[in-house]
Design an enzyme around this catalytic site. Structure first.
Site, PDB file in Angstrom:
ATOM      1  N   ASP A 167     112.643  54.826  63.854  1.00 41.48           N
ATOM      2  CA  ASP A 167     113.351  54.908  65.129  1.00 41.48           C
ATOM      3  C   ASP A 167     112.573  55.805  66.084  1.00 41.48           C
ATOM      4  O   ASP A 167     112.462  57.009  65.844  1.00 41.48           O
ATOM      5  CB  ASP A 167     114.753  55.484  64.900  1.00 41.48           C
ATOM      6  CG  ASP A 167     115.593  55.511  66.168  1.00 41.48           C
ATOM      7  OD1 ASP A 167     115.097  55.061  67.222  1.00 41.48           O
ATOM      8  OD2 ASP A 167     116.733  55.982  66.108  1.00 41.48           O
ATOM      9  N   HIS A 195     116.910  52.260  63.519  1.00 47.24           N
ATOM     10  CA  HIS A 195     117.858  52.420  64.607  1.00 47.24           C
ATOM     11  C   HIS A 195     118.983  51.378  64.521  1.00 47.24           C
ATOM     12  O   HIS A 195     118.741  50.186  64.468  1.00 47.24           O
ATOM     13  CB  HIS A 195     117.145  52.278  65.959  1.00 47.24           C
ATOM     14  CG  HIS A 195     118.008  52.645  67.118  1.00 47.24           C
ATOM     15  ND1 HIS A 195     118.176  53.945  67.533  1.00 47.24           N
ATOM     16  CD2 HIS A 195     118.788  51.902  67.936  1.00 47.24           C
ATOM     17  CE1 HIS A 195     119.008  53.985  68.557  1.00 47.24           C
ATOM     18  NE2 HIS A 195     119.397  52.754  68.820  1.00 47.24           N
ATOM     19  N   SER A 202     123.344  55.740  69.782  1.00 45.36           N
ATOM     20  CA  SER A 202     122.329  55.137  70.636  1.00 45.36           C
ATOM     21  C   SER A 202     122.691  55.330  72.111  1.00 45.36           C
ATOM     22  O   SER A 202     122.819  56.462  72.576  1.00 45.36           O
ATOM     23  CB  SER A 202     122.176  53.655  70.263  1.00 45.36           C
ATOM     24  OG  SER A 202     121.087  53.078  70.927  1.00 45.36           O
TER      25      SER A 202
END
Length: 311
Positions: A241, A271, A152
């Protein structure tokens, strides 16, 4: 439709274990005068401590490049060093939150893992976290072969670091491992998972604090004019996501600019699922796939160095 927009997304069914986990999210009560950032940071710490109750902390403390880091050593001699940058939207997170996964990577991948505790926004906007990652990498790379990786926001830092190293003529890492990376602050893609585009807009705003200025490509890697000359890349994406489309576009650009790249899509996740539900079968499978990539990179490098010595 602009190139940053995406067609209508048809939701992919979530893995049953992950879907069930969404209904029992760990929460904490907000204290008086506590900022939203402070609440979420405390929630993550307390949740991690609850999951690890009674267990000894993994890893050891070290200062590298002036930054606090956690080190996770393999049971056999390391073939290379992995620098891992945690996720959390640049606002949250700390190395300890990933410690079970990082120790597994160290043990099964025969890698020494270094996880920097980089500075967080909004108190420390860009370039603070990027500078911390750069300082740790420069000290490590002076004596070790390094792979840079992150999830991320950490993947954003890893991608931006590779661009900076290329542009400044510094030694490049063996590979960049980008897990569900956030790469484009102008993207408008959304998806059906718990992370939504409005959340990403908030994260980008707090991290960049650009106030009308064009952000650096080291903060927003998708803005780089060319990706040529970057180290080999592995880009992992999953469903649920909005960032998966950014990952795909970045992988396509890497390939078009002559960079060796592997893009992998795992359906059924969302995610941060490997952080949120680390003991799920899908999370353990995903981490296992990353370990295979890392082991292959380290082994290939080791063989190349041995062949040089024999030549």
């Amino acid at each position: 439709m602009s190139q940053r927009d995406s067609p209508r997304i048809r939701p992919v069914s979530l893995d049953p274990e992950l879907a069930a986990a969404l209904t029992r999210r760990f929460n904490v009560r907000r204290r008086p005068d506590e900022t939203p950032e402070a609440v979420e940071r405390r929630r993550r710490r307390e949740w991690h401590h609850e999951r690890r109750e009674g267990a000894e902390p993994l890893g050891v403390e070290a200062i590298i490049g002036g930054v606090r880091c956690r080190l996770y050593e393999p049971s056999t001699p390391a073939g290379a060093t992995l620098m891992w940058l945690h996720g959390g939207g640049w606002l949250y997170g700390e190395p300890e939150g990933d410690e079970m996964m990082l120790q597994r990577i160290a043990d099964e991948g025969d890698l020494r893992v270094v996880a920097p505790d980089y500075r967080l926004a909004p108190e420390h906007p860009f370039p603070a976290a990027a500078d911390d990652a750069h300082n740790v990498y420069r000290e490590l790379s002076a004596t070790e072969q390094v792979i840079v990786a992150g999830a991320s926001a950490g993947a954003t830092l890893a991608a931006g670091l590779c661009l900076r190293l290329r542009d400044e003529g510094d030694p490049l890492p063996l590979c960049q491992l980008l897990i569900c990376p956030a790469l484009d602050n102008e993207a408008t893609d959304d998806d059906a998972g718990p992370l939504r585009r409005e959340d990403m807009n908030m994260f980008w705003s707090a991290y960049l604090q650009a106030r009308g200025r064009k952000p650096s490509i080291y903060a927003v890697p998708a803005h780089a004019g060319t990706l040529a000359g970057l180290p080999p890349a592995y880009v992992f994406t999953t469903s649920g996501d909005p960032l998966r489309l950014e990952g795909w576009r970045y992988a396509e650009r890497l390939a078009a600019d002559g960079v060796e790249v592997t893009a992998q899509f795992l359906p059924g996740g969302y995610h941060g699922f490997e952080y949120e539900v680390p003991d799920s079968a899908i999370a353990r499978r995903a981490v296992g796939q990353w370990i295979e990539v890392l082991r292959r990179v380290a082994t290939t490098h080791q063989r190349t160095e041995e062949n040089k010595e024999l030549a």
